[in-house]
Design a protein around this motif. Structure first.
Motif, short mmCIF file in Angstrom:
data_model
loop_
_atom_site.label_atom_id
_atom_site.label_comp_id
_atom_site.label_asym_id
_atom_site.label_seq_id
_atom_site.Cartn_x
_atom_site.Cartn_y
_atom_site.Cartn_z
N GLN A 51 -5.38 14.22 -4.24
CA GLN A 51 -5.68 14.09 -3.02
C GLN A 51 -6.60 13.31 -2.91
N LYS B 143 0.52 4.37 -2.42
CA LYS B 143 0.84 5.00 -2.45
C LYS B 143 1.41 6.12 -2.81
N ARG B 144 3.03 6.23 -2.90
CA ARG B 144 4.12 6.95 -4.22
C ARG B 144 3.34 6.70 -5.38
N GLY C 194 -0.07 11.69 -10.02
CA GLY C 194 -0.58 13.37 -9.89
C GLY C 194 -1.98 12.84 -9.43
N VAL C 195 -2.17 12.04 -9.36
CA VAL C 195 -3.76 11.31 -8.81
C VAL C 195 -4.90 12.70 -7.69
N TYR D 69 -5.35 -0.56 2.01
CA TYR D 69 -4.75 -1.34 3.43
C TYR D 69 -4.86 -2.36 3.23
N SER E 268 0.45 -1.42 -0.01
CA SER E 268 0.63 -0.09 0.14
C SER E 268 0.87 1.08 -0.26
N SER E 269 2.02 1.54 0.63
CA SER E 269 2.97 2.28 0.37
C SER E 269 3.75 2.46 -0.73
N ALA F 282 -5.71 4.40 -0.72
CA ALA F 282 -4.61 4.08 0.34
C ALA F 282 -5.25 3.54 1.20
N VAL F 283 -6.61 3.91 1.41
CA VAL F 283 -7.07 3.25 3.34
C VAL F 283 -7.48 1.73 1.94
N GLN G 143 1.06 9.72 -5.85
CA GLN G 143 1.25 10.42 -6.08
C GLN G 143 2.52 11.23 -6.73
N ILE H 204 -6.43 9.58 -3.71
CA ILE H 204 -5.38 8.86 -3.31
C ILE H 204 -5.69 8.48 -1.36
N ARG H 205 -6.44 9.25 -0.79
CA ARG H 205 -6.49 8.68 0.68
C ARG H 205 -7.16 7.39 0.68
N ASN I 240 -10.82 9.22 -12.31
CA ASN I 240 -9.88 9.68 -11.30
C ASN I 240 -10.19 11.06 -12.09
#
Lengths: 457, 147
Positions: free
Chosen positions: B42, B32-33, B39-40, B53, B28-29, B49-50, B36, B45-46, B146
């Motif tokens: 924010q 996330k990177r 340029g998705v 994970y 997941s990390s 990420a959730v 980023q 991305i959140r 997106n």
């Protein structure tokens, strides 16, 4: 936008080693032409490079005492971490007295503003839906969130830092008392770290800078120490601080002290920038949703670990705790309570007048389709690089070099191993080419070989 | 990890080891990177990420052989495909209810298995598809638009 940075490179001292590039939490340093240059959009002024540099080539540019000359009325704003620097038995009152003797006309204890901010934060925690809130007190952490965890910006507790609250409060009060304009009154933070020095010049949540200068603890330490060690210094109460903090306020100088001062439950404290990164990573993944508040500090040990302090942070951490728990600082007089209530009622002091905005730095291209292409190239380059993360190319690790390559800032052959491979291939080709002599010239080749043997013998 | 590059998209696959709690979260990390760098937005991305994970933790907790997470990015959408040959989900409907979990007490003591995994993923993703066969494995597909 221009970013102000207090951390600078002293070129003449830099040997171009890889220590700082590998330690930097935002990969903000590249060695170019033998010098460790800082990328200003990425640097968060945490001071990690200052700490790690074996050649003392990273420097913090703070204000000197001559800045006091620019103002008619000069007020010192000592960081709580200042008190723990002096040997055991030294009281904050002695340090404050010494500040007067150094040439300040007044002293405003930032630990007091920390008491106020703690009370405000307690309220915000009760009212907010955002969980967890992350403390806004450490400027390096705030900038870390802006550049590396941009989607956590909304978790930053919306409360102005103790340093700025102290400045606004004291300027208004002294202006009233003396009739001077606020612009004639100078406030100077006695700072433990480059992060705060930069925050003085370029604050995160306020439009205007409310503090006029930042002087490092390491600059005033020897001067204060000298004054305190004079035999007569005890009796000379030259002046009293406009406000003094409670024990809990003084506790903000060490890791864990802020949470203790705020006092509610479900708090977490993390110190050390790399540890903070791990916690922020967890928050991004949705972990820690049961936590209300996170005290996050860039330096190990909290503010006492700042690179502008002088004493070993593990020693100051203990002193700071002792000062905070000393019996004299546990109770407040009725007058103090009333004054605190008045100061807390000045609501506008505590609210951001400018939102803290994300400053993402990782994007490879503004055009998403192009960014995707660049990312694919990047992954290919990474696979071909040796993965040793040696730093010899000037980038902190192989992946960072690959990023620089797709951004057009570096070349794959900046990698010494890739370069050697290429040289090897070239050399092999050269040998082949040398051997491939037309048969008609066969004798010439033999002659050359004979010549070589004769010269080498 | 496998990487493939289509005309306008990118696909990466990460292996996730079962029962390896110490490296749980690494995929997941990484995801996330990458988002980023592309340029998705924010907020998107959140959400990704959730949910990635949660999905990664499900592989670690439930699939003893682990599984694979495939990230598929195009300018239109980010798709996350999670595959394993674990025990499978007997009753998907039940599994989607908040608080329902089959995790052992041991796992719960570690702070996982609160029964919020799938419900969280469903609220985060724009589309979610699960197919599962007990004893064979589970495939979970999440799509995030997106724009």
């Amino acid at each position: 936008m221009q970013y102000f940075h207090s951390v600078h490179l002293i070129e003449s001292k830099c040997k171009g080693c890889v220590n700082c590039i590998k330690r930097c939490p935002t990969e903000a340093i590249r060695v170019r032409d033998g010098k460790a240059n800082i990328l200003e959009t990425r640097c968060i002024d945490c001071g990690e490079c200052v700490r790690i540099c074996p050649n003392k080539a990273k420097d913090v540019v703070a204000d000197g005492l001559e800045i006091l000359e620019n103002f008619q009325h000069k007020i010192a704003l000592p960081a709580p971490a200042l008190y723990g620097q002096f040997r055991e038995g030294t009281t904050p009152e002695q340090v404050i007295t010494a500040l007067f003797q150094l040439g300040f006309d007044d002293v405003m204890d930032v630990a007091y503003a920390a008491d106020l901010v703690a009370a405000k934060t307690r309220k915000i925690i009760q009212q907010t839906k955002v969980k967890p809130l992350i403390s806004s007190a450490c400027p390096a952490v705030v900038r870390l969130i802006q550049v590396r965890f941009p989607n956590l910006v909304e978790h930053i507790a919306p409360v102005v830092t103790p340093m700025e609250v102290a400045s606004m409060l004291v300027k208004a009060e002294v202006s009233k008392r003396t009739g001077l304009k606020e612009s004639e009154i100078g406030t100077f933070f006695i700072s433990p770290c480059p992060g705060k020095v930069s925050a003085v010049k370029q604050p995160a949540g306020t439009e205007k800078a409310y503090v006029d200068g930042a002087i490092s603890i390491s600059l005033v330490f020897p001067l204060i120490r000298e004054i305190i060690s004079r035999p007569e210094s005890d009796e000379q109460a030259v002046g009293k601080a406009i406000r003094t903090g409670s024990g809990l306020g003084i506790g903000w100088g060490r890791a864990g002290g802020e949470n203790l001062s705020i006092g509610a439950d479900k708090h977490l404290a993390v110190d050390g920038i790399h540890n903070v990164i791990n916690i922020l990573d967890d928050i991004e993944c949705g972990k820690l949703a049961e936590i209300n508040y996170i005290e996050a500090q860039a330096c190990v040990g909290g503010c006492v670990g700042g690179v502008l302090t002088v004493e070993n942070p593990f020693i100051t951490r203990r002193r700071q705790r002792m000062l905070a728990s000393s019996p004299a600082r546990q109770e407040m007089t009725e007058e103090q309570v009333a004054r605190m209530r008045d100061d807390l009622a000045k609501d506008r002091l505590y609210v951001f007048d400018k939102p803290i905005t994300p400053r993402p730095m990782l994007k490879l291209d503004d055009d998403m389709a192009l960014a995707i292409q660049k990312l694919a190239t990047l992954e290919k380059i990474v696979e071909e690089l040796p993965g040793l993360d040696c730093g010899s190319c000037g980038a902190p690790n192989c992946r960072a070099l690959a990023e620089d390559v797709v951004r057009g800032l570096a070349s794959e052959t900046d990698c010494v191993f890739r370069l050697r491979e290429r040289v090897q291939l070239l050399a092999e080709e050269l040998l082949l080419a040398a051997a491939a002599v037309p048969p008609s010239m066969g004798t010439a080749r033999n002659n050359t070989e004979q010549n070589e043997t004769s010269t080498s013998s | 990890m496998e990487v493939s590059n289509r005309a306008e998209g990118l696909k990466e696959t990460y292996d996730v080891a079962g029962r390896d709690f110490s490296s749980a979260g690494a995929a997941s990390s990484r995801i996330k990177r990458i988002l980023q760098q592309i340029g998705v937005d924010q907020g998107i991305i959140r959400r990704i990420a959730v949910s990635s994970y949660e999905a990664e933790m499900n592989l670690v907790i439930h699939a003893s052989n682990g599984g694979r997470i495939t990230l598929d990015i195009s300018p239109d959408a980010v798709t996350i495909l999670v595959e394993d040959d674990g025990p499978g989900i007997t009753d998907i409907k039940k599994a989607m209810q908040p608080g329902y979990s089959t995790a052992s007490d041991e796992i719960r003591e570690m702070g996982f298995g609160a029964g919020m995994g799938l419900p969280n993923m469903q609220s985060c993703a724009d589309e979610l598809e699960i197919s599962s066969e007990p004893g064979v494995g589970t495939t979970l597909k999440m799509v995030f638009m997106n724009r």
